[in-house]
Design a protein around this motif. Sequence first.
Motif, PDB file in Angstrom:
ATOM      1  N   GLY A   1      -4.604  -1.038  -7.487  1.00  0.00           N
ATOM      2  CA  GLY A   1      -5.545   0.044  -7.258  1.00  0.00           C
ATOM      3  C   GLY A   1      -5.483   1.120  -8.322  1.00  0.00           C
ATOM      4  O   GLY A   1      -4.820   0.975  -9.351  1.00  0.00           O
ATOM      5  N   VAL A   2      -6.164   2.205  -8.062  1.00  0.00           N
ATOM      6  CA  VAL A   2      -6.255   3.304  -9.030  1.00  0.00           C
ATOM      7  C   VAL A   2      -4.893   3.969  -9.184  1.00  0.00           C
ATOM      8  O   VAL A   2      -4.052   3.966  -8.276  1.00  0.00           O
ATOM      9  CB  VAL A   2      -7.311   4.333  -8.594  1.00  0.00           C
ATOM     10  N   GLN A   3      -4.685   4.564 -10.353  1.00  0.00           N
ATOM     11  CA  GLN A   3      -3.417   5.223 -10.670  1.00  0.00           C
ATOM     12  C   GLN A   3      -3.676   6.289 -11.720  1.00  0.00           C
ATOM     13  O   GLN A   3      -4.545   6.148 -12.581  1.00  0.00           O
ATOM     14  CB  GLN A   3      -2.409   4.199 -11.199  1.00  0.00           C
TER      15      GLN A   3
ATOM     16  N   TYR B   1       0.864  -1.182   0.000  1.00  0.00           N
ATOM     17  CA  TYR B   1       0.000   0.000   0.000  1.00  0.00           C
ATOM     18  C   TYR B   1       0.896   1.226   0.000  1.00  0.00           C
ATOM     19  O   TYR B   1       1.832   1.315   0.800  1.00  0.00           O
ATOM     20  CB  TYR B   1      -0.923   0.014   1.223  1.00  0.00           C
ATOM     21  N   TYR B   2       0.602   2.173  -0.899  1.00  0.00           N
ATOM     22  CA  TYR B   2       1.485   3.321  -1.100  1.00  0.00           C
ATOM     23  C   TYR B   2       0.804   4.637  -0.726  1.00  0.00           C
ATOM     24  O   TYR B   2      -0.401   4.818  -0.938  1.00  0.00           O
ATOM     25  CB  TYR B   2       1.931   3.403  -2.563  1.00  0.00           C
ATOM     26  N   PHE B   3       1.637   5.539  -0.197  1.00  0.00           N
ATOM     27  CA  PHE B   3       1.235   6.926   0.014  1.00  0.00           C
ATOM     28  C   PHE B   3       2.220   7.774  -0.796  1.00  0.00           C
ATOM     29  O   PHE B   3       3.264   8.177  -0.296  1.00  0.00           O
ATOM     30  CB  PHE B   3       1.311   7.293   1.497  1.00  0.00           C
ATOM     31  N   THR B   4       1.898   7.996  -2.034  1.00  0.00           N
ATOM     32  CA  THR B   4       2.818   8.684  -2.937  1.00  0.00           C
ATOM     33  C   THR B   4       2.085   9.836  -3.609  1.00  0.00           C
ATOM     34  O   THR B   4       1.007   9.654  -4.165  1.00  0.00           O
ATOM     35  CB  THR B   4       3.346   7.718  -4.012  1.00  0.00           C
ATOM     36  N   LYS B   5       2.701  11.017  -3.559  1.00  0.00           N
ATOM     37  CA  LYS B   5       2.009  12.178  -4.091  1.00  0.00           C
ATOM     38  C   LYS B   5       2.999  13.258  -4.471  1.00  0.00           C
ATOM     39  O   LYS B   5       4.021  13.445  -3.812  1.00  0.00           O
ATOM     40  CB  LYS B   5       1.013  12.713  -3.052  1.00  0.00           C
TER      41      LYS B   5
ATOM     42  N   SER C   1      -9.476   0.139 -10.488  1.00  0.00           N
ATOM     43  CA  SER C   1      -8.840  -0.992  -9.824  1.00  0.00           C
ATOM     44  C   SER C   1      -8.989  -2.239 -10.700  1.00  0.00           C
ATOM     45  O   SER C   1      -9.957  -2.381 -11.448  1.00  0.00           O
ATOM     46  CB  SER C   1      -9.481  -1.241  -8.455  1.00  0.00           C
ATOM     47  N   SER C   2      -8.020  -3.141 -10.612  1.00  0.00           N
ATOM     48  CA  SER C   2      -8.042  -4.339 -11.454  1.00  0.00           C
ATOM     49  C   SER C   2      -7.879  -5.583 -10.598  1.00  0.00           C
ATOM     50  O   SER C   2      -7.319  -5.536  -9.491  1.00  0.00           O
ATOM     51  CB  SER C   2      -6.925  -4.280 -12.499  1.00  0.00           C
TER      52      SER C   2
ATOM     53  N   GLU D   1      -2.554   2.779  -5.942  1.00  0.00           N
ATOM     54  CA  GLU D   1      -2.826   2.974  -4.522  1.00  0.00           C
ATOM     55  C   GLU D   1      -2.441   1.736  -3.711  1.00  0.00           C
ATOM     56  O   GLU D   1      -1.953   1.841  -2.587  1.00  0.00           O
ATOM     57  CB  GLU D   1      -4.303   3.294  -4.337  1.00  0.00           C
ATOM     58  N   PHE D   2      -2.647   0.568  -4.296  1.00  0.00           N
ATOM     59  CA  PHE D   2      -2.238  -0.685  -3.664  1.00  0.00           C
ATOM     60  C   PHE D   2      -1.966  -1.712  -4.759  1.00  0.00           C
ATOM     61  O   PHE D   2      -2.456  -1.591  -5.896  1.00  0.00           O
ATOM     62  CB  PHE D   2      -3.314  -1.210  -2.699  1.00  0.00           C
ATOM     63  N   THR D   3      -1.153  -2.696  -4.435  1.00  0.00           N
ATOM     64  CA  THR D   3      -0.864  -3.797  -5.357  1.00  0.00           C
ATOM     65  C   THR D   3      -0.858  -5.096  -4.564  1.00  0.00           C
ATOM     66  O   THR D   3      -0.619  -5.108  -3.345  1.00  0.00           O
ATOM     67  CB  THR D   3       0.498  -3.638  -6.060  1.00  0.00           C
ATOM     68  N   GLY D   4      -1.119  -6.184  -5.255  1.00  0.00           N
ATOM     69  CA  GLY D   4      -1.134  -7.469  -4.573  1.00  0.00           C
ATOM     70  C   GLY D   4      -0.920  -8.618  -5.532  1.00  0.00           C
ATOM     71  O   GLY D   4      -1.316  -8.560  -6.701  1.00  0.00           O
TER      72      GLY D   4
END
Length: 692
Positions: A603-605, A559-563, A639-640, A573-576
Amino acid sequence: MKIFQLCLFTISLFILAAFSMSAQIKPPEKTEEDSLKIRSDILADTSVVFDSTQSVTAPDTMKPIINPGFISSDISSYRIKKNDIQLNDYRTISNLITLLPFGYVQDLGWLGQPNEVLIAGNGYNNLSVVENGVVLNNRISNSYEFNRYQSESLDSIYLVPLTQSFLYGNNNQSTVLLYPKIGINTPPYSRLRFHQAPEGEGFVDVLFNALFTSKLNIGFELTNFTVDPRYANSGASHWIGSASMRYMFSNKFNLIAKYKFVDSYTELNGGVDYNFLINNFSEADADEIMYNNFQAPVLYGELNFDSPRYKKVSSNQLRLDLLLQLVDNAFSTLTVYYVDELEEFRQNEKETYSDIPKIINDNSYSLYGGSFHQNYSGSFFQADILANLEVLDSKAQYLYYSNKELWSYSFAGKLKLFPFDFGYTSVFGKYLTYNEKSFSGAGIDAALNITKQFQIYSGYSYYTKPYNLIEIEFGNPKNNSGVSTFHTRLSFSAGTAKLSTGYFRTETNNASFAVIEQSYEMKVSEVSDLFFEDTKNEGFNLSVDYEISNVLIKTNLAYYFTKTSDIENLLPEFTGWGGIYYVDTLFNNNLKLKAGINYKFSGVQNHLLYDFEKSIPVYHHWNNTTNEIELISPLRTNSSFQIDLFVAGRIQEAAIFYFVFENILDRKYYIVPYYPMQARGIRFGLSWEFLD
C-alpha cells in the motif's frame, strides 16, 4: 585484503584436510558403535533441534550433539523449513523473510542493492539477525545486509515472538534466527545452484559437506552473485565463502569451528532524478522516461565510467563452538567468536562532480565475543540461561567521539512451565550493560491448545533499549528508549489446511529519527542530526497455506496502523505476498511439480531515502528557510502490484529446476522513490544435489 581473505580461506581448508588425514592415519577400531549410521530422515527434520523433550536417536552410540535453541518449536514461534525454502522463488534470503508474518522488503529494484528488510516494521537498527546463537548485525549501525548471507546451506528460519526479541543482541524489537545445516549431515552431501536473469544477473553457489572419518565432518560453501548496472551506477558483485568442521570427541562433547569471509562491491545511485524530469517534461513524459533505463537521469549517476558513489565490504568471521551433553536432558554450548569488518564508502572520490560532496571513509571494527547457553528440561518445566560478553573496537571515520573500545555483557533467562498437556506459560528477562549503561527487560507469555486443531498464544514484555554508536553521536540522547510489546497469535491446522492470524502492538519511547540538511546546490543524503519521538506501531497478519486436490493456495497479508506526529504511513498501509499453484507428483514419482503464479502487493507509504553509509532510512530534512524539521516530501508512494509466472520441479530428489516469468503484466512502479522495480523478464535456474 582480498588476497588475505582467499589465503585465509585456503589455509582453513588445508588445516581441515590435514586434520582429516591425520585422523585417517590412525583410525579408531571399527566397531558397530563407531559406524555412525544415523538415520538421515531424523537429521533432515530440524524439529528435533528445538524440542528439548526429544533427542536424536540412532543405532550407533556416536552421534552429533544438536543443542536446542533458546526458543522452542511451538505456536509462539514461526518456522520456515528447508523443503519450503527449496521450492519457493527467491534470489537471496531477504525474499524468504517475506514468508514470515509481518515480513517485508523495502526493495530498491535490482539485485545486490542494500534493501532494508523489516519484520513488524522493524528494520535497520531494530532487527537482530542471529545465526546459531551469535548476532550477525554490524556493531556500529546495528543493521544487517542479507546480501551477505549464504542461503543454500540454510536449513530453517525462525521468527522469535516479538515479546521475546530483546533476549538477543542489543534489545531489538524483532529477531530472526537462522540455522544452517552444514556440520550435521552424515552421508556426503554436495549441492550446486545457479540462476541467470536479464541485466547480466548471475548467481552460483557451491556447497560440499562430508563425513571424512567416523568423528570428523567437514564442509565448505562458496557463493558469488553479480549484476550489471540496469540504471547508471547500480552494478554489484558479492563473494562469500565459508569452511566448517565438526569433530565428535564423544557423545557428550562436540567441537565445531567455522570461518567465513565476505568481499562485496556495490554501486549506489540515488534512484531516478524525478525532480529534474518533472521540471523539464510533462508529467506523462516524465513518468515514461523514468522507466526507460537508457534515458532516465539518476542521482549519483556515473560520468565517464567514474562511479560517484559506491561501497566495498570485506569481512572475516571466525567462531568456535563447544557443545556438551553430560546428561540426556541438559545441553550446554560455549561459543567464542571474532569478527573483523571494513566498509569502504566512497562518494565523488576523484572530485569529478561539482554538485556531490566528497566522502572517503574507511569504517571498520573488530569484535571479540563469547556466549554461553545452558538448557535444562524437567518433567514439567524447561529452563534456559544465555550469557554474552563482547569487546568492540570501532574505527568509523564518520564518528568523531565514538571510536573507542566498548564493552558489553548480558544475562538472559527463561523459565517455561508446562504442568499440563494443553498449554504452557513462561517468564523471561534480561539484564544488559552497554557502553557503561545498564538496560533491563522482562516479560510473560502463555500458549493454550484449545483443541487439537486450535492453538492460541499471547505475551507481553517491557524493556529498555540502548542507542547505537551513531545515535549516541548524532543525537546525544538524554533519556533511554523504552519499548512495550503485546503480541498474540491464533493458529489452526487440520490436514492440508494451515491458517494463522496475529496482532501486535508496540509503543516506543524516544525512538530516533534521522534528519538531513536541505541543500539546493549539492546532492545530500548524509544524516546530519537526529531527533527523538514517541511512536506507536500495531498491525494484523493473516497467513494461509491450504491444499485441496492438486491446488495449493498460499498467502501472507499484513495491515498496519503506524503513525508519528507527522508521518502518516511510516510503513506501507498493507503488504501481501502469496501464490496459487498446481502441485503434483508425476512420471512414476520422478517429478514433484509446483507451477502457478506468485503475487505481491503493498500500500501507500511516505517518501523516504537512505543514508547507505550509516544504514539509516530518512524521512525528514532541515529546512534552511523556515529553520524547521520537515518531511523530505509531502508525497506518498502509490499502491503496487506484481504477478509472476513460477514453475519449479524436483527431479528424483536430486535436482530442482526453476523458471520465473517476472512481472508478466509489465507493471511500472517503485516501492522506494525513485527506484523502478524490475521490468518484465525471464529468470531460470537449477540446483543439483549429490548425496555421495
